[in-house]
Scaffold this motif. Structure first.
Motif, PDB file in Angstrom:
ATOM      1  N   ASN A  40      54.962   1.220   7.322  1.00 53.50           N
ATOM      2  CA  ASN A  40      55.290  -0.124   7.783  1.00 53.50           C
ATOM      3  C   ASN A  40      55.403  -0.149   9.308  1.00 53.50           C
ATOM      4  N   HIS A  41      55.390  -1.347   9.864  1.00 46.24           N
ATOM      5  CA  HIS A  41      55.431  -1.491  11.320  1.00 46.24           C
ATOM      6  C   HIS A  41      56.370  -2.634  11.664  1.00 46.24           C
ATOM      7  N   LEU A  42      57.542  -2.277  12.191  1.00 46.22           N
ATOM      8  CA  LEU A  42      58.574  -3.264  12.468  1.00 46.22           C
ATOM      9  C   LEU A  42      58.655  -3.668  13.933  1.00 46.22           C
ATOM     10  N   THR A  43      58.454  -2.695  14.826  1.00 48.19           N
ATOM     11  CA  THR A  43      58.627  -2.994  16.241  1.00 48.19           C
ATOM     12  C   THR A  43      57.887  -1.970  17.101  1.00 48.19           C
ATOM     13  N   PHE A  44      57.844  -2.210  18.396  1.00 47.10           N
ATOM     14  CA  PHE A  44      57.058  -1.392  19.318  1.00 47.10           C
ATOM     15  C   PHE A  44      57.431   0.087  19.263  1.00 47.10           C
ATOM     16  N   ILE A  45      58.733   0.390  19.166  1.00 44.78           N
ATOM     17  CA  ILE A  45      59.158   1.785  19.266  1.00 44.78           C
ATOM     18  C   ILE A  45      58.786   2.627  18.051  1.00 44.78           C
ATOM     19  N   ASP A  46      58.268   2.002  16.983  1.00 45.05           N
ATOM     20  CA  ASP A  46      57.790   2.799  15.842  1.00 45.05           C
ATOM     21  C   ASP A  46      56.785   3.849  16.304  1.00 45.05           C
ATOM     22  N   SER A  47      55.879   3.426  17.199  1.00 42.19           N
ATOM     23  CA  SER A  47      54.817   4.320  17.660  1.00 42.19           C
ATOM     24  C   SER A  47      55.325   5.372  18.638  1.00 42.19           C
ATOM     25  N   MET A  48      56.547   5.211  19.124  1.00 41.20           N
ATOM     26  CA  MET A  48      57.149   6.239  19.962  1.00 41.20           C
ATOM     27  C   MET A  48      57.913   7.246  19.113  1.00 41.20           C
ATOM     28  N   ILE A  49      58.498   6.762  18.025  1.00 41.00           N
ATOM     29  CA  ILE A  49      59.327   7.625  17.183  1.00 41.00           C
ATOM     30  C   ILE A  49      58.486   8.494  16.251  1.00 41.00           C
ATOM     31  N   LEU A  50      57.473   7.903  15.607  1.00 46.52           N
ATOM     32  CA  LEU A  50      56.696   8.641  14.603  1.00 46.52           C
ATOM     33  C   LEU A  50      56.152   9.979  15.119  1.00 46.52           C
ATOM     34  N   PRO A  51      55.483  10.022  16.286  1.00 45.49           N
ATOM     35  CA  PRO A  51      54.941  11.314  16.730  1.00 45.49           C
ATOM     36  C   PRO A  51      56.013  12.361  17.009  1.00 45.49           C
ATOM     37  N   LEU A  52      57.229  11.914  17.314  1.00 46.52           N
ATOM     38  CA  LEU A  52      58.283  12.844  17.699  1.00 46.52           C
ATOM     39  C   LEU A  52      59.013  13.467  16.514  1.00 46.52           C
ATOM     40  N   VAL A  53      58.823  12.918  15.310  1.00 43.16           N
ATOM     41  CA  VAL A  53      59.527  13.457  14.140  1.00 43.16           C
ATOM     42  C   VAL A  53      58.629  14.317  13.259  1.00 43.16           C
ATOM     43  N   CYS A  54      57.350  14.419  13.626  1.00 44.07           N
ATOM     44  CA  CYS A  54      56.397  15.223  12.842  1.00 44.07           C
ATOM     45  C   CYS A  54      56.162  16.565  13.528  1.00 44.07           C
ATOM     46  N   ASP A  55      56.041  17.610  12.731  1.00 40.36           N
ATOM     47  CA  ASP A  55      55.783  18.940  13.289  1.00 40.36           C
ATOM     48  C   ASP A  55      54.379  19.020  13.888  1.00 40.36           C
ATOM     49  N   ARG A  56      53.417  18.377  13.238  1.00 37.76           N
ATOM     50  CA  ARG A  56      52.045  18.355  13.742  1.00 37.76           C
ATOM     51  C   ARG A  56      51.831  17.106  14.590  1.00 37.76           C
ATOM     52  N   GLN A  57      50.875  17.189  15.512  1.00 39.57           N
ATOM     53  CA  GLN A  57      50.592  16.030  16.347  1.00 39.57           C
ATOM     54  C   GLN A  57      49.909  14.949  15.531  1.00 39.57           C
ATOM     55  N   VAL A  58      50.338  13.714  15.742  1.00 40.06           N
ATOM     56  CA  VAL A  58      49.783  12.563  15.046  1.00 40.06           C
ATOM     57  C   VAL A  58      48.905  11.769  16.017  1.00 40.06           C
ATOM     58  N   PHE A  59      47.684  11.502  15.616  1.00 39.56           N
ATOM     59  CA  PHE A  59      46.779  10.678  16.423  1.00 39.56           C
ATOM     60  C   PHE A  59      46.726   9.282  15.809  1.00 39.56           C
ATOM     61  N   PHE A  60      46.692   8.274  16.652  1.00 34.66           N
ATOM     62  CA  PHE A  60      46.709   6.909  16.146  1.00 34.66           C
ATOM     63  C   PHE A  60      46.029   5.975  17.140  1.00 34.66           C
ATOM     64  N   ILE A  61      45.603   4.835  16.631  1.00 33.79           N
ATOM     65  CA  ILE A  61      44.952   3.821  17.449  1.00 33.79           C
ATOM     66  C   ILE A  61      46.009   2.977  18.155  1.00 33.79           C
ATOM     67  N   GLY A  62      45.752   2.641  19.406  1.00 31.49           N
ATOM     68  CA  GLY A  62      46.665   1.767  20.138  1.00 31.49           C
ATOM     69  C   GLY A  62      45.878   0.807  21.003  1.00 31.49           C
ATOM     70  N   LYS A  63      46.528  -0.265  21.397  1.00 34.86           N
ATOM     71  CA  LYS A  63      45.881  -1.234  22.271  1.00 34.86           C
ATOM     72  C   LYS A  63      45.535  -0.592  23.607  1.00 34.86           C
ATOM     73  N   ASP A  64      44.332  -0.868  24.110  1.00 33.98           N
ATOM     74  CA  ASP A  64      43.934  -0.260  25.367  1.00 33.98           C
ATOM     75  C   ASP A  64      44.812  -0.707  26.526  1.00 33.98           C
ATOM     76  N   GLU A  65      45.525  -1.825  26.374  1.00 29.75           N
ATOM     77  CA  GLU A  65      46.396  -2.305  27.443  1.00 29.75           C
ATOM     78  C   GLU A  65      47.577  -1.362  27.677  1.00 29.75           C
ATOM     79  N   TYR A  66      47.876  -0.500  26.676  1.00 26.32           N
ATOM     80  CA  TYR A  66      48.968   0.455  26.856  1.00 26.32           C
ATOM     81  C   TYR A  66      48.636   1.529  27.891  1.00 26.32           C
ATOM     82  N   VAL A  67      47.368   1.711  28.191  1.00 26.55           N
ATOM     83  CA  VAL A  67      46.985   2.763  29.134  1.00 26.55           C
ATOM     84  C   VAL A  67      46.298   2.205  30.379  1.00 26.55           C
ATOM     85  N   THR A  68      46.286   0.891  30.530  1.00 23.07           N
ATOM     86  CA  THR A  68      45.610   0.291  31.685  1.00 23.07           C
ATOM     87  C   THR A  68      46.580  -0.465  32.590  1.00 23.07           C
ATOM     88  N   GLY A  69      47.889  -0.322  32.320  1.00 20.17           N
ATOM     89  CA  GLY A  69      48.885  -1.021  33.128  1.00 20.17           C
ATOM     90  C   GLY A  69      48.938  -0.510  34.558  1.00 20.17           C
TER      91      GLY A  69
END
Length: 223
Positions: A40-69
């Protein structure tokens, strides 16, 4: 130390006590090979928390605006998200959906973990909405098992998905892996795609305890 390991060490140290992070069922994630994490996806910080709780690295799609600021904030966001595994894709373009699907397929064929929010966008009201069938296409095309997960409490810490999150309690719950090899070769059958997607969403609902709404979240937002 890799950038991912550095980010996990630094931000994990900050986030775990700040959010009183509780992680359940992480052992359900296979230790190697391709895996799809779907939740599920409730808020922006979901994508910050998920990679940090997994032992293996998680790859995921994100809006390109997150890296063009621009400015320091833009550079820090780009450094963080690309470091934890975000792959920027213009999902609003004419071929955005196809690009996201092909990116996910490539990640899985490389034997990595691909994270996806089947709802396609953040929930507008905390309920769980109908899943889009891209998740089913990915598991049927690659044979990767699906591990359902639920974010619980993140919407209380960052209502509306904007602003700085406040301290609180967050639980990330992973369910048993699901495999759909019985549908091999049927990734173009729309009835099979819907059945697979719905079975994954049923597990996400069970894990999260959310009320389910049988309509797309994008339609609910537009209403």
């Amino acid at each position: 130390m890799s950038r991912f390991a550095l980010i996990k060490a630094v931000f994990g140290t900050i986030m775990r006590p700040m959010f009183r992070l509780r992680v359940e069922g992480v052992e359900n994630i296979p230790g190697d090979g391709p895996v799809i994490l779907a939740g599920n996806h409730l808020t922006f910080i979901d994508s910050m928390i998920l990679p940090l709780v997994c032992d293996r690295q998680v790859f995921f799609i994100g809006k390109d605006e997150y890296v063009t600021g621009k400015g320091l904030k833009g550079r820090l966001m780009a450094w963080f998200f690309t470091g934890v595994g975000m792959i920027p894709v213009d999902r609003d373009g004419a071929n955005g959906g196809v690009a996201a699907l092909m990116t996910g397929r490539r990640v899985l064929e490389e034997g990595k973990i691909f994270g996806i929010y089947p709802e396609g966008t953040r929930s507008p009201d905390g309920r769980l909405y109908r899943g889009r069938t891209g998740i089913a296409r990915l598991t049927l095309m690659t044979g990767a098992p699906v591990v359902p997960f639920a974010m619980i409490g993140t919407d209380k810490l960052q209502p509306g998905g904007a602003g700085m999150p406040r301290p609180g309690k967050v639980t990330v719950r992973f369910g048993p892996a699901m495999e759909f090899s019985r549908y091999e070769g049927m990734d173009r059958d729309r009835y099979v795609l819907r059945a697979v997607t719905d079975s994954v969403m049923t597990e996400v609902m069970r894990l999260s305890g959310q009320e389910y709404v049988d309509m797309y979240a994008t339609k609910a937002k537009a209403a």
